[in-house]
Write a protein that holds these residues in place. Structure first.
Motif, PDB file in Angstrom:
ATOM      1  N   CYS A  61      -5.087   7.299  -0.646  1.00 21.43           N
ATOM      2  CA  CYS A  61      -5.918   6.479   0.232  1.00 21.43           C
ATOM      3  C   CYS A  61      -6.305   7.230   1.498  1.00 21.43           C
ATOM      4  O   CYS A  61      -7.349   6.939   2.101  1.00 21.43           O
TER       5      CYS A  61
ATOM      6  N   CYS B 110      -5.640   1.615  -5.026  1.00 17.46           N
ATOM      7  CA  CYS B 110      -5.013   0.301  -4.882  1.00 17.46           C
ATOM      8  C   CYS B 110      -4.923  -0.433  -6.218  1.00 17.46           C
ATOM      9  O   CYS B 110      -3.931  -1.126  -6.491  1.00 17.46           O
TER      10      CYS B 110
ATOM     11  N   LEU C  48       0.634  -3.776  -1.748  1.00 18.59           N
ATOM     12  CA  LEU C  48      -0.745  -4.178  -1.487  1.00 18.59           C
ATOM     13  C   LEU C  48      -0.855  -5.036  -0.231  1.00 18.59           C
ATOM     14  O   LEU C  48      -1.823  -4.911   0.533  1.00 18.59           O
TER      15      LEU C  48
ATOM     16  N   THR D 288      -8.878   0.586   3.934  1.00 24.51           N
ATOM     17  CA  THR D 288      -7.798   0.342   2.966  1.00 24.51           C
ATOM     18  C   THR D 288      -7.410  -1.134   2.919  1.00 24.51           C
ATOM     19  O   THR D 288      -6.875  -1.600   1.912  1.00 24.51           O
TER      20      THR D 288
ATOM     21  N   ALA E 288      -7.279  -2.838  -0.731  1.00 23.94           N
ATOM     22  CA  ALA E 288      -6.109  -3.609  -1.184  1.00 23.94           C
ATOM     23  C   ALA E 288      -6.501  -5.049  -1.477  1.00 23.94           C
ATOM     24  O   ALA E 288      -6.013  -5.658  -2.440  1.00 23.94           O
TER      25      ALA E 288
END
Length: 640
Positions: free
Chosen positions: A452, A484, A505, A516, A520
């Motif tokens: 990520c 993710c 997550l 991110t 997620a």
């Protein structure tokens, strides 16, 4: 090895086998030769030699393995049938080969181009062959396929002329003409077919030709009249309903589907179509989720898959990665579009307020020799996670903590390469993206987290070159999304609420404001679409994050708000209160963005850009104004 040389080698081995009497061995090699080079004259000459050695074409046919025939084997069989004048077998066999691999020149065989053939071949054989062919051909045919299918189409046209009184031949010829875009002839042949012998199939094809020719009202009249005459064909109810949907009359289409479902309640096309029509009437995502659930229960229903892909295609997150709206991304696009800039130029960006840390990844992917600085941090502080985070992705260095750097070491080369191979920017539907990412289930979650913040470069193909040269941020966001999704598959046998995949997550979702969070959030959403037991929990978490970002948006820019709102709107199981709020927040964010003058992105963003390319230096004007604080009212927090 050159294909022709490989095929010639197969023919040479086949002739040796013929000479030694091993005719089955020779047949296998000739099938291989045509598979590699369908146009090779030597292969057809050797096939004739095989027939002589076997005692005739009929005997030679018995030499080929028909239990699992390969495409070259079927081509040999078509040739042997044609040599024997058995057109009722030769044409359908050749049609099946062309349909299976239409890009290759299977139709360029001498017997198909014989000018006497249209008068020799029975029209029923041509009709059957076209029925076999159109079963697999797309409509319309893309240009690269027309050349391969063209010789067969030329024969069909000649046969229509040679047999003007054969209704079914005209009917099937119409379906092939549609694929070639010959709409006038498609309609004419279908009308001739109905005049010669009115029947159900003739009416169905005439309606299809009229629809393809842009005459939907006439198509509806034909189809509705046929349903009145013969109400048993539920597929036709679906065609009528879909025509109403595309004509902007979904409620009328639903009425036809209800009639069709009364005939066959579990019809594999009518039931999925009803979800699509109700979606057109109701909007929202409830019917899309219902269609997805139907497809999950009936993966064999290809029509449901096609409908779901069509309806999700243009929707951010449902069908593709959500775009980014940070000011530095806007400046990045302007720089990449400037033909005077190059990737090795030294770029300096100075922003008025700290942005999502992942924007640095995108800018540096586009311009590796770049420097990005910010003047301040707007309140509320976007670096502060909403809840305590166990594994932070970023650390904020520098005197004021404005220099965001990855907090994790780079992943293994093997993990990076696999994620690069799996990553996609678009998908047919959320569950399809979830399923596609299953290849990442064996990766260490630590590597997926690291990816990520350490995304690999795009693949070395045409799309990868475009992304690197025009929209590197979309690749970064796609990598984060699939990293993710890989986490969403970690220890998939663990019960959702107590699972490590959920904990990881949620850490990303509620961490410092960053791309991110959104990645997620989509992984959570895709999990919920695939697993109904996770839905209630996922919906609550997404609403919680949306609310927190919405509160921040009242005070400062929060570019992830629209994305989070769309994730919440993709949770139709939520209470209408939250869905209505997400809709209002999304509209407010879009309304504010629309107020700024088009083409003045740098002034709106408050980003200054410096391009040091030996001679040039550019800078952008001042920051955009503050947001009105009255657009959001019903905001509240919720603990995890």
């Amino acid at each position: 090895m050159d294909e022709r040389l490989e095929a010639e080698g197969e023919v040479a081995v086949a002739r040796l086998a013929i000479d030694s009497g091993d005719l089955e061995h020779a047949a296998a090699h000739l099938g291989n030769a045509l598979t590699v080079a369908p146009q090779l004259p030597d292969a057809y000459e050797a096939l004739a030699e095989l027939a002589v050695a076997a005692g005739g074409n009929a005997a030679a046919l018995g030499l080929f393995d028909m239990d699992e025939p390969y495409i070259g084997t079927v081509a040999c069989i078509a040739q042997l049938h044609a040599a024997a004048g058995r057109w009722d077998s030769a044409l359908p066999a050749l049609a099946s080969v062309i349909g299976a691999d239409p890009e290759r020149p299977w139709a360029e065989v001498a017997w198909l181009a014989d000018p006497a053939l249209p008068g020799l071949v029975p029209p029923d054989a041509v009709t059957q062959a076209v029925a076999v062919l159109v079963r697999t051909l797309p409509e319309p045919l893309p240009p690269q396929l027309r050349e391969g299918v063209g010789p067969f189409y030329a024969l069909v046209r000649a046969c229509v002329t040679a047999h003007p009184g054969h209704s079914l031949l005209h009917t099937m010829a119409s379906t092939l003409a549609r694929r070639f875009g010959d709409m006038a002839e498609a309609v004419e042949w279908a009308e001739d077919a109905c005049r010669l012998e009115p029947g159900h199939w003739q009416a169905v094809v005439l309606g299809g030709a009229l629809r393809a020719a842009g005459r939907p009202d006439e198509a509806l009249a034909v189809w509705e009249a046929e349903i009145a005459r013969d109400p048993s064909d539920v597929d036709l109810y679906v065609d009528v309903a879909e025509l109403h949907r595309h004509g902007g009359r979904p409620a009328e289409g639903l009425a036809w589907l209800d009639r069709g479902l009364a005939v066959e309640p579990e019809h594999p096309k009518a039931l999925p179509a009803s979800f699509a029509l109700r979606h057109a009437v109701d909007g929202g995502t409830a019917q899309l989720l219902a269609l997805s659930d139907h497809l999950r229960a009936h993966p064999e229903h290809g029509y449901a898959a096609a409908l779901l892909a069509e309806l999700c295609e243009d929707e951010p997150w449902l069908g593709h990665v959500h775009p980014a709206f940070e000011a530095s991304v806007n400046v990045l696009h302007r720089m990449l579009a400037n033909p005077k800039t190059a990737r090795d130029h030294e770029i300096e960006l100075l922003g008025s307020a700290l942005e999502a840390p992942s924007t640095r990844l995108a800018v540096r992917m586009g311009f590796p020799n770049s420097k990005i600085d910010y003047q301040s941090v707007a309140a509320p502080d976007p670096r502060v996670p909403q809840y305590e985070v166990v594994t932070p992705l970023w650390r904020f260095d520098g005197p004021q903590g404005l220099d965001a750097r990855p907090a994790l070491d780079p992943p293994s080369a093997e993990s990076a390469e696999l994620v690069r191979d799996v990553t996609a920017l678009a998908w047919p539907a959320p569950v399809a993206a979830y399923d596609h990412a299953v290849r990442l289930s064996g990766l260490d979650p630590e590597d997926l987290l690291a990816l990520c913040v350490h995304p690999p470069l795009p693949r070395r193909d045409e799309q990868g070159a475009y992304l690197l040269g025009r929209q590197p941020e979309m690749w970064v966001r796609a990598v984060q999304t699939f990293a993710c999704l890989g986490i969403a598959h970690h220890r998939a046998d663990e019960p959702w609420m107590d699972s490590r995949r959920r904990a990881l997550l949620l850490d990303l979702l509620f961490g410092p404001e960053d791309w991110t969070n959104e990645a997620a959030g989509f992984a959570l959403l895709a999990t919920a679409w695939a697993d109904p037991e996770a839905r209630e929990d996922v919906g609550v978490r997404l609403v919680d994050r949306m609310m927190a970002v919405g509160k921040a948006w009242r005070e400062r820019d929060a570019t992830s708000l629209a994305s989070l709102c769309r994730l919440v709107l993709a949770c139709p199981w939520l209470d209408e209160t939250f869905l209505d709020l997400a809709e209002k927040m999304l509209s407010a964010a879009k309304e504010f963005d629309a107020r700024s003058p088009e083409g003045d992105e740098e002034r709106r963003s408050g980003i200054t850009a410096e391009l040091e390319a030996r001679q040039s230096r550019e800078s952008a004007p001042a920051a955009r104004g503050s947001k009105p604080r009255s657009l959001l009212g019903r905001l509240f927090g919720r603990t995890r």
